[in-house]
Design a protein around this motif. Structure first.
Motif: not given
Length: 688
Positions: A285-304, A419-426
């Motif tokens: 795994g690796e630190r992804l830290n993907l973020t998305a913000e909407d309506n005053g809320v931030k969601i972060t994908i840390k890793t997968a 809050w949409s993400f494209e998360i790479p997964v190995e």
């Protein structure tokens, strides 16, 4: 009055388990609709019959934990339709089929509609294959539009085998030589084949008309509303219902169809999960830290992190404006656009792991872990397209994630967004440790097959010997594990990753299962041993008894080491029968599934329905009430026994009480019991 938390959990499970049953029927809905039409049933009748079958399967799954296979579901549906069959005039396939003799109609629907083999249909219809072929031949001849074409009668018996390509070689050669010379048989066989192909095409292209599903959904909504109102009085019964209540399973519909996912709120105390640190340090795994913000809320994908058992997605939710603690709405708050393209589409539920809430000084940040099915083997460079769409605000007084389900959903504060993400997964490999140990648990033969040491979890594959003589009633067993102990620690059972059935090396005698535990990937497996928690089983002890109104009440029937006491029917509640089951030292059963003769035979659209009362005993034999459950102890393996002490029955017709339908004969096919285990077994790995 507010519904108790445990009752809310149970009702949530009831709805979501029903969604799983609905998914099974949705896949077959066009076929079942066509079969219903072929019995001359209208939309209202088909909806009612399908409704009955859905809840019959749903209730059987709750009580026995076993699902019917596709063939059994189709046969059950046809059996229900048979009671309302009527000939319908017309030239369409359903109308013509409705005018056939019953045996011909059944053979045609099972072979050309359901696509079953002749061998399977022979077993279902309980007649030799040759007779099934005759039914098929007569059925096709009845449908086709050329009754004046006959062919040679001595060759009629070969038509089905020849077109199904199952004819013996010598007969095939002789038949083709005859066809080559006989124009009558040529024309006869050609029209026969044309009709058969049109019939297959009809079933393959059959669809459900607009409006039909509204009728069915209306019946289902009415039934769920009825069950919800009764939920306060109902108690958890049966092996699967008990365990499912603890697991709090939920499901949802995804973009591409029905999909379901395990979900947990883990790592609530630490800034960084210790296991994540191990992943990063080892290159998994690796630190992804993907973020998305909407309506005053931030969601972060840390890793997968992905392995052969599951795919874990670690994330954080941060309220940027209002300082709220937010959690994902597990019922309808997320979707995976490409789940069926990237992930193995396993049937998964939703599970919330109990834990402490985020500290007060960080109430606006919530951490979580989303567990998805594993990445499909044939997918390279996998990217999961995940979207969160709805969040729930947690109140400051909530101590555990379970508390959210004690709150009326209608008063929850919801936050919508995208809050949409494209998360790479190995996908990472696991270590497989062969065991092949045969042991006994309470006299039950159990084989420990292998231990899978995966990065995200530890999987124990085991088998239970369920061999039985032909004609014997079926026994059902389920093992519940406590943990795997090693010299330097303990890996507790991990319900987050689920409990499943596996097929590898499965034989007629052994049924294979898999239980997951916390990850031991970075641990030394010194002196490992598996610790058992509970054995739950269905004991097939049959009993049939009648209520004799000419004899005095109460009427007592000995059963399962205890007794079933039939109370005198109340004059102000006609059609209702109440039975009590006293607690005694010799009583072996926890719960029993009692059917009326009407329900067993499936006559009309009758269904039994009534209240049930239970008491609960912990591992030490101490009795306690439902509202006193300690979920922390429960999730550590202290599952209580749920013992039915009173059960009432009344008949329903078309979803409404039918007090004039008074059941007088009852059937029991067996009972459920729970045995608390105090057993551990050292794991002995085989040399490769």
């Amino acid at each position: 009055m507010e519904m108790p938390a445990a009752s809310r959990h149970e009702m949530g499970m009831e709805v979501q388990e029903l969604n799983k049953t609905l998914m099974i029927f949705r896949q077959m809905e066009p076929l079942l609709y066509a079969i219903g039409r072929s019995h001359g049933c209208g939309d209202e009748e088909i909806a009612r019959v399908l409704f009955n079958c859905i809840f019959m399967l749903h209730d059987q799954k709750k009580k026995h934990g076993r699902e019917k296979d596709r063939t059994a579901l189709i046969v059950s549906f046809m059996k229900e339709c048979r009671g309302t069959t009527r000939p319908v005039e017309g030239d369409e396939f359903p109308s013509v089929i409705s005018r056939m003799k019953e045996s011909e109609r059944e053979a045609v629907l099972l072979v050309y509609g359901a696509g079953l083999s002749l061998e399977a249909v022979s077993s279902v219809m309980k007649k030799p294959e040759d007779e099934v072929k005759e039914d098929l031949f007569r059925g096709i001849r009845f449908i086709r539009e050329h009754p004046d074409v006959e062919g040679c009668p001595e060759y009629h018996r070969l038509y089905v085998d020849y077109l199904e390509r199952s004819i013996e070689r010598t007969e095939k050669v002789a038949f083709e030589m005859h066809i080559h010379q006989c124009t009558g048989c040529q024309e006869d066989l050609a029209t026969f084949q044309e009709t058969l192909l049109e019939l297959r095409e009809f079933f393959e292209q059959s669809h459900v008309p607009e409006g039909f599903r509204l009728k069915l959904d209306g019946l289902i909504d009415t039934e769920l509303d009825t069950r919800k109102k009764k939920n306060k009085k109902r108690k958890r019964t049966g092996i699967i219902a008990l365990v499912a209540a603890f697991l709090l399973l939920f499901t949802g519909f995804m973009t591409d169809g029905f999909a379901s996912i395990y979900y947990t709120y883990a790592d609530w105390k630490n800034d960084e999960d210790p296991l994540l640190r191990e992943f990063y340090q080892s290159g998994i795994g690796e630190r992804l830290n993907l973020t998305a913000e909407d309506n005053g809320v931030k969601i972060t994908i840390k890793t997968a992190i992905a392995d052969e058992i599951q795919t874990l997605v670690y994330y954080e939710i941060e309220d940027m404006e209002k300082d709220r603690r937010l959690m994902v709405d597990t019922e309808s708050g997320f979707s995976i656009e490409n789940q069926f393209d990237v992930l193995d589409g396993e049937d998964r539920g939703v599970y919330i792991d109990e834990g402490e809430m985020t500290p007060k000084e960080e109430t606006h940040v919530q951490k979580g872990t989303l567990s998805l099915p594993t990445v499909a083997d044939d997918v390279k460079d996998a990217v999961v397209k995940l979207t969160f769409s709805q969040l729930i605000t947690m109140s400051p007084d909530m101590k555990t994630p379970f508390d959210i389900y004690a709150v009326n959903r209608e008063v929850l504060e919801l936050t919508q967004g995208e809050w949409s993400f494209e998360i790479p997964v190995e996908k990472h490999e696991s270590r497989v440790m062969k065991l092949n140990q045969e042991i006994e648990v309470e006299g039950l033969p159990v084989r420990l097959d292998e231990l899978i040491i995966a990065p995200t979890t530890t999987g124990l594959r085991y088998s239970i010997r369920e061999e039985q003589e032909e004609g014997e009633p079926f026994s059902y067993y389920r093992l519940i594990f406590d943990s795997i102990k090693i010299k330097d620690g303990t890996a507790s059972a991990n319900w987050f990753s689920g409990w499943s059935v596996y097929e590898e090396d499965r034989s007629d005698e052994w049924s294979g299962y898999e239980q997951n535990f916390k990850s031991l990937y970075f641990e030394k497996l010194t002196d490992p041993e598996v610790v058992f928690s509970t054995l739950q089983m269905h004991v097939p002890e049959e009993l049939t008894f009648k209520i004799d109104s000419t004899k005095p009440f109460p009427q007592v029937h000995e059963y399962g080491g205890g007794s079933i006491v039939v109370e005198e029917p109340s004059k102000d509640r006609p059609g209702e029968v109440t039975m009590k089951m006293p607690l005694t030292d010799n009583r072996d059963f926890d719960t029993v599934y009692i059917m009326s003769k009407e329900e067993s035979e499936g006559s009309g659209d009758f269904r039994n329905d009534g209240a049930m009362e239970s008491v609960y005993l912990d591992r030490n034999g101490k009795e306690f009430q439902e509202e006193d459950w300690d979920y922390e102890k429960v999730m550590k393996g202290n599952y209580p026994r749920s013992l039915t002490v009173e059960q009432s029955f009344k008949m329903f017709k078309q979803g409404k009480p039918a007090p004039d339908l008074i059941p007088t004969e009852f059937i029991i096919d067996g009972y459920e019991k729970t045995v608390f285990l105090d057993q551990s077994v050292p794991l002995k790995f085989k040399n490769k």
